[in-house]
Design an enzyme around this catalytic site. Structure first.
Site, PDB file in Angstrom:
ATOM      1  N   ASP A 163     -64.508   0.017  90.406  1.00  0.00           N
ATOM      2  CA  ASP A 163     -63.056   0.162  90.426  1.00  0.00           C
ATOM      3  C   ASP A 163     -62.531   0.864  89.159  1.00  0.00           C
ATOM      4  OD1 ASP A 163     -60.443  -0.223  91.335  1.00  0.00           O
ATOM      5  OD2 ASP A 163     -60.283  -2.163  90.329  1.00  0.00           O
ATOM      6  N   ASN A 405     -72.163  -6.474  85.629  1.00  0.00           N
ATOM      7  CA  ASN A 405     -70.866  -6.969  86.081  1.00  0.00           C
ATOM      8  C   ASN A 405     -70.832  -6.986  87.600  1.00  0.00           C
ATOM      9  OD1 ASN A 405     -67.888  -7.606  85.660  1.00  0.00           O
ATOM     10  ND2 ASN A 405     -67.783  -5.852  87.036  1.00  0.00           N
ATOM     11  N   GLU A 406     -70.538  -8.142  88.129  1.00  0.00           N
ATOM     12  CA  GLU A 406     -70.329  -8.332  89.556  1.00  0.00           C
ATOM     13  C   GLU A 406     -71.392  -7.683  90.433  1.00  0.00           C
ATOM     14  OE1 GLU A 406     -66.323  -7.439  90.674  1.00  0.00           O
ATOM     15  OE2 GLU A 406     -65.648  -9.351  89.889  1.00  0.00           O
ATOM     16  N   TYR A 486     -60.147 -14.234  91.253  1.00  0.00           N
ATOM     17  CA  TYR A 486     -58.850 -13.682  91.647  1.00  0.00           C
ATOM     18  C   TYR A 486     -58.103 -14.606  92.601  1.00  0.00           C
ATOM     19  CZ  TYR A 486     -59.949  -9.667  88.894  1.00  0.00           C
ATOM     20  OH  TYR A 486     -60.231  -8.870  87.813  1.00  0.00           O
ATOM     21  N   TYR A 490     -56.383 -11.674  95.183  1.00  0.00           N
ATOM     22  CA  TYR A 490     -57.074 -11.259  96.408  1.00  0.00           C
ATOM     23  C   TYR A 490     -57.237 -12.441  97.369  1.00  0.00           C
ATOM     24  CZ  TYR A 490     -58.334  -7.083  93.746  1.00  0.00           C
ATOM     25  OH  TYR A 490     -58.301  -5.940  93.004  1.00  0.00           O
ATOM     26  N   GLU A 522     -62.619 -12.526  84.013  1.00  0.00           N
ATOM     27  CA  GLU A 522     -61.540 -11.705  84.595  1.00  0.00           C
ATOM     28  C   GLU A 522     -60.652 -12.575  85.453  1.00  0.00           C
ATOM     29  OE1 GLU A 522     -62.675  -8.320  87.006  1.00  0.00           O
ATOM     30  OE2 GLU A 522     -64.158  -7.656  85.548  1.00  0.00           O
ATOM     31  N   TRP A 567     -57.792  -9.753  82.966  1.00  0.00           N
ATOM     32  CA  TRP A 567     -58.019  -8.423  83.538  1.00  0.00           C
ATOM     33  C   TRP A 567     -56.657  -7.823  83.830  1.00  0.00           C
ATOM     34  CZ3 TRP A 567     -62.164  -5.619  83.276  1.00  0.00           C
ATOM     35  CH2 TRP A 567     -62.234  -4.429  84.012  1.00  0.00           C
ATOM     36  N   LYS A 587     -53.337  -4.004  86.888  1.00  0.00           N
ATOM     37  CA  LYS A 587     -53.434  -5.372  86.358  1.00  0.00           C
ATOM     38  C   LYS A 587     -53.240  -5.417  84.842  1.00  0.00           C
ATOM     39  CE  LYS A 587     -56.133  -7.166  90.173  1.00  0.00           C
ATOM     40  NZ  LYS A 587     -56.595  -5.902  90.776  1.00  0.00           N
TER      41      LYS A 587
HETATM   42  C1  GCB Z   1     -63.255  -7.045  89.505  1.00  0.00           C
HETATM   43  C2  GCB Z   1     -64.008  -5.970  88.826  1.00  0.00           C
HETATM   44  C3  GCB Z   1     -63.086  -4.960  88.145  1.00  0.00           C
HETATM   45  C4  GCB Z   1     -61.909  -4.642  89.058  1.00  0.00           C
HETATM   46  C5  GCB Z   1     -61.155  -5.918  89.325  1.00  0.00           C
HETATM   47  C6  GCB Z   1     -59.936  -5.687  90.234  1.00  0.00           C
HETATM   48  O1  GCB Z   1     -63.718  -8.118  89.724  1.00  0.00           O
HETATM   49  O2  GCB Z   1     -64.940  -6.456  87.886  1.00  0.00           O
HETATM   50  O3  GCB Z   1     -63.828  -3.820  87.846  1.00  0.00           O
HETATM   51  O4  GCB Z   1     -61.078  -3.684  88.494  1.00  0.00           O
HETATM   52  O5  GCB Z   1     -62.003  -6.829  89.944  1.00  0.00           O
HETATM   53  O6  GCB Z   1     -58.849  -5.482  89.720  1.00  0.00           O
HETATM   54  O7  GCB Z   1     -60.111  -5.694  91.443  1.00  0.00           O
END
Ligand code: GCB
Length: 609
Positions: A163, A405-406, A486, A490, A522, A567, A587
């Protein structure tokens, strides 16, 4: 690989400035000898990303050529000349005076070429570089798979598997340098133990001469410790004690001058190198990160190297501004999400006392698909991690290595509706309703990355940052549990009360299961600066504040939450996708041009007082 410096034995000249530039969509440059002259060039600044500058190049990721003429004028007796690229994203080929030097894969770490027999002294030289950042599943980070595998499964353009925008070009400085033929090749400084009374430190020096002597001088505020040792077989390891050391910490980022001198077999000084180092220890205890034996709760941000006009190119005013704003907010740390940042970021963090989690470019990894592709990608992932540790190992600000990461387990979810269900299922599983017994594909690869991290550096914690829905097996692979969450964005969108409840339940469960501290790497909400709503609703500045408050309140309530990174620090550019209005992830607590949203003031009030 030591960073180039200027001193009486070494020289380095930056080639930053305007270069000639030409896109090569037909890939005819090499055949037509563009490494000598570009037929139809325009000017481009180095460092910068070409996508941010030219209308016809925004989504262009294929080959482009850079050409620079420079005059070289050096004292070359007993010297090696070399070219140093701080980063070229992603794949580059280099020519000097029409001669190919080699090719390099990897976008965020330095590489060098010995040009002693190719550079023209007291004459003009022509340096040409071709760079491309095409998106392939075999690259790191991966791209070009069918859709955004790790995310919502929606289409995105360009088709990265992460992203942030896949910016291309010479993103950092390029140097032409000299160093002595007999030289110091590497220095590693480590604090083995430290208290206010005494510290035990170790300096490991690698030289390209087999025999000789090394002198190490550690100085701060007029206090000096000096040690002399013989080199055996290119390596000298010098462990010594420093009495009443000034320990490096965010409150007192004390830096020592570490001066290393190399003497040849006739006792003449032939090379010298100065590093700024900090004496401090870092570890993870049951309650979290411990710096110099004291708990250090982390408060800060995930970030990006991203700014108007520069793209991912090193932008020193933004770098300084970001440090200032992080301090203003009261943050004590940041993560170099999702790739190694320019070393200047770490220089400043060393001086400012900001703590850094240094991350590899291993973002958006997945483990199903073509085996050969996955295998070569894993090799690259491990190589980039080793190179990152090699580059950043001497920065006291770096307190941990994030090896990925992820990463996504196979077929984690294909839509947000499913994600929402998955989270609840995940939670149910975690509270003991069902156990995962099979080894999830990818587990071994992640373990291997953790092992690489630990084998290169035994003095810092190693972590994997996991997404919501990652298998339990991945949660405690690293020294602490690091997760992105999130809830309220999300998942449970617009329902902050439910989000708060589920977040707390989930963290309790994870902590019970793993017994390890949890770092919230995050959490956040896209927020359109200037959008307000009472009652708050998604995308409004009020919603962002309310969402962040949930996470920060929990952090204060639960001892096992050892850190919170919001984040994101600032809005940043992404590929185009339905979730990314104007090709932006919104964000940020600051806008892309670093103007505060309400959340920035909220954090300042909460953290800086
Ligand atoms: C995440 C990712 C990050 C994205 C973020 C988002 O978990 O690590 O790279 O930018 O979510 O804002 O969706």
């Amino acid at each position: 690989m030591l960073r180039p410096i200027n001193n009486k034995f070494r020289s380095c000249h930056s080639l930053a400035g305007l270069w000639d530039f030409q896109m090569d969509p037909d890939r005819c440059g090499e055949k037509n000898r563009w490494f000598k002259v570009l037929p139809n060039p325009r000017s481009i600044p180095v460092p910068s990303s070409w996508n941010e500058l030219f209308d016809d190049a925004r989504d262009y990721l294929d080959e482009s050529w850079y050409l620079k003429k420079f005059f070289f004028n050096a004292h070359l007796e007993n010297k090696t000349s070399y070219l140093r690229f701080d980063s070229a994203n992603y794949f580059s080929c280099i020519w000097l005076n029409g001669v190919g030097l080699g090719e390099h894969e990897g976008g965020h770490l330095p590489f060098e070429y010995d040009v002693s027999d190719k550079i023209l002294n007291t004459q003009e030289n022509v340096l040409a570089v071709s760079v491309e950042n095409r998106l392939f599943p075999s690259r790191v980070p991966p791209g070009g798979a069918d859709g955004w595998k790790a995310g919502a499964g929606t289409s995105m353009y360009p088709d990265a598997n992460y992203d942030f925008f896949p910016y291309c070009g010479l993103h950092r400085d390029v140097f032409v340098c000299t160093k002595p033929v007999q030289c110091i090749e590497d220095i590693k400084f480590e604090t083995l133990a430290a208290s206010v009374d005494s510290a035990s430190v170790c300096v490991r020096v690698v030289t390209n001469i087999k025999e000789g002597q090394i002198a190490v001088r550690l100085t701060i505020g007029g206090e000096q410790t000096e040690v002399l040792r013989t080199i055996t077989d290119h390596i000298t390891e010098i462990a010594f004690d420093v009495s009443k050391p000034q320990l490096w910490s965010p409150e007192d980022p004390a830096l020592y001058d570490l001066n290393v001198e190399l003497f040849d077999s006739s006792s003449a000084v032939v090379d010298e190198y100065l590093l700024y180092v900090g004496i401090r220890t870092v570890s993870v205890t049951k309650t979290g990160v411990s710096l110099n034996g004291k708990d250090m709760p982390l408060k800060g941000f995930g970030k990006h190297e991203d700014s108007d006009f520069f793209g991912r190119g090193l932008n020193l005013p933004v770098l300084v501004k970001d440090h200032e704003l992080m301090k203003w907010v009261g943050a004590n740390s940041f993560r170099t999400s999702h790739y190694p940042y320019a070393e200047e970021w770490l220089d400043l963090a060393d001086r400012d006392g900001l703590l850094v989690i240094s991350e590899t470019p291993n973002v958006g990894l997945y483990f199903d698909g073509d085996e050969a592709e996955l295998g070569s990608r894993q090799k690259l992932s491990e190589r980039f991690l080793a190179e990152l540790i090699d580059r950043d190992k001497n920065h006291p600000s770096v307190i941990a290595w994030s090896v990925a990461n992820e990463p996504s387990p196979p077929a984690i979810y294909s839509s947000f509706a499913e994600l929402e269900k998955t989270e609840e299922n995940q939670l149910r599983k975690a509270v003991g309703k069902s156990e995962v017994t099979t080894v999830v594909p990818g587990t071994q690869q992640l373990k291997d990355l953790i092992d690489v991290g630990r084998s290169y550096d035994a003095t810092r914690p190693v972590i994997v940052v996991n997404l919501l829905g990652a298998p339990d097996q991945w949660l405690d692979l690293g020294d602490m549990v690091c997760i992105t969450r999130y809830w309220g964005w999300y998942v449970k969108s617009g329902r902050l009360d439910e989000a708060a409840e589920l977040l707390e339940k989930e963290l309790e469960t994870i902590h019970k299961k793993t017994g390890k501290p949890i770092f919230l790497a995050e959490f956040g909400a896209d927020t359109l600066a200037g959008c307000h709503a009472v009652p708050s609703e998604m995308f409004s500045e009020e919603y962002q504040v309310e969402l962040l408050k949930i996470y920060l309140d929990l952090f204060e309530k639960k001892d096992y939450i050892c850190g919170v990174h919001i984040w994101n620090f600032a809005d940043f550019k992404t590929s185009q996708a339905v979730l990314r209005v104007g090709g932006m992830n919104l964000k940020g607590v600051f806008t892309r041009d670093r103007k505060p949203k309400m959340a920035a003031k909220f954090l300042h009030d909460r953290w800086s007082k």
